[in-house]
Design an enzyme around this catalytic site. Structure first.
Site, PDB file in Angstrom:
ATOM      1  N   HIS A 268       0.826  -1.206   0.000  1.00 33.82           N
ATOM      2  CA  HIS A 268       0.000   0.000   0.000  1.00 33.82           C
ATOM      3  C   HIS A 268       0.861   1.257   0.000  1.00 33.82           C
ATOM      4  CE1 HIS A 268       1.041   0.809   4.203  1.00 33.82           C
ATOM      5  NE2 HIS A 268       0.927  -0.496   4.385  1.00 33.82           N
TER       6      HIS A 268
ATOM      7  N   GLU B  14      -2.247  -6.823   7.556  1.00 29.76           N
ATOM      8  CA  GLU B  14      -0.990  -6.498   8.220  1.00 29.76           C
ATOM      9  C   GLU B  14      -0.777  -7.409   9.427  1.00 29.76           C
ATOM     10  OE1 GLU B  14       2.004  -5.670   8.421  1.00 29.76           O
ATOM     11  OE2 GLU B  14       1.915  -3.473   8.194  1.00 29.76           O
TER      12      GLU B  14
END
Length: 224
Positions: free
Chosen positions: A11, A91
């Site tokens: 990202h 994550e």
């Protein structure tokens, strides 16, 4: 069977990447991209559109806000055939709202102990992330039954830096020591893994030791 191409992208820069104290106020999954992160995603999108050409791509995206925002700003348009949110691409879990002093302490300990085995307080170790990723990657070649006879396929994973390294570790057959020597890609950067299956040959040394070998387009940087 033909070629499978797997593109993994981190990202763009998020609020938490520039201000660690934000984790004390905002849940990790709710972090937005910064203006820099938006531009990183747009720049990556231009490179991806050139790489893909007219070829369709199937997308799996982490459920975090910053990964969805990154996917939006990649602007892949009609090239995207299907999108699926995949929680296993999230994550590494650091726990819920975090105390800044504890967060900084754990980062120091993690760097000294090793990113793979060190388990965060109320969170995960790198090994935990590896375990959930391998479950996802094992079934990656057949998430949609109607693709079984497809000759060439491109899949995009919009995810996080640690997850990118661990996914490559699983597919490439890296050891823990080899993984530990590598650093995360910068925000908005991507890697391309290509697998060529010729007449069902089994030459890979990666995930489960099965299937043809994967080839990584370029290495990760090592720790300074």
């Amino acid at each position: 069977m033909g070629r499978m191409r797997l593109i993994l992208i981190r990202h763009g820069e998020s609020v938490g990447n520039v201000d660690e104290s934000a984790f004390c106020l905002i849940p990790d999954h709710a972090m937005d991209l910064t203006d820099v992160g938006v531009q990183q995603a747009k720049d990556a999108g231009a490179r991806l559109r050139e790489l893909l050409g007219p070829q369709p791509v199937d997308v799996f995206v982490s459920p975090y806000r910053r990964t969805w925002q990154t996917l939006e700003h990649l602007a892949l348009g009609s090239r995207i055939r299907r999108v699926r949110e995949e929680p296993r691409l999230r994550e590494q879990d650091w726990g819920n709202l975090q105390d800044l002093a504890s967060q900084q302490r754990q980062k120091r300990e993690r760097n000294a102990f090793g990113h793979f085995f060190y388990r965060l307080d109320s969170g995960e170790s790198g090994a935990d992330v590896y375990d959930r990723l391998t479950g996802f990657l094992t079934g990656l070649t057949s998430p949609w039954a109607d693709d079984a006879g497809e000759q060439d396929r491109t899949v995009l994973l919009v995810t996080h830096g640690l997850a990118m390294r661990l996914a490559c570790m699983a597919l490439m057959g890296w050891t823990v020591s080899e993984f530990e020597a590598l650093s995360n890609p910068v925000n908005g950067d991507f890697r391309v893994l290509t697998r060529l299956d010729t007449n069902g040959s089994s030459t890979g040394g990666g995930l489960l030791g099965l299937g043809p070998a994967w080839v990584l387009d370029r290495p990760f940087d090592t720790w300074k």
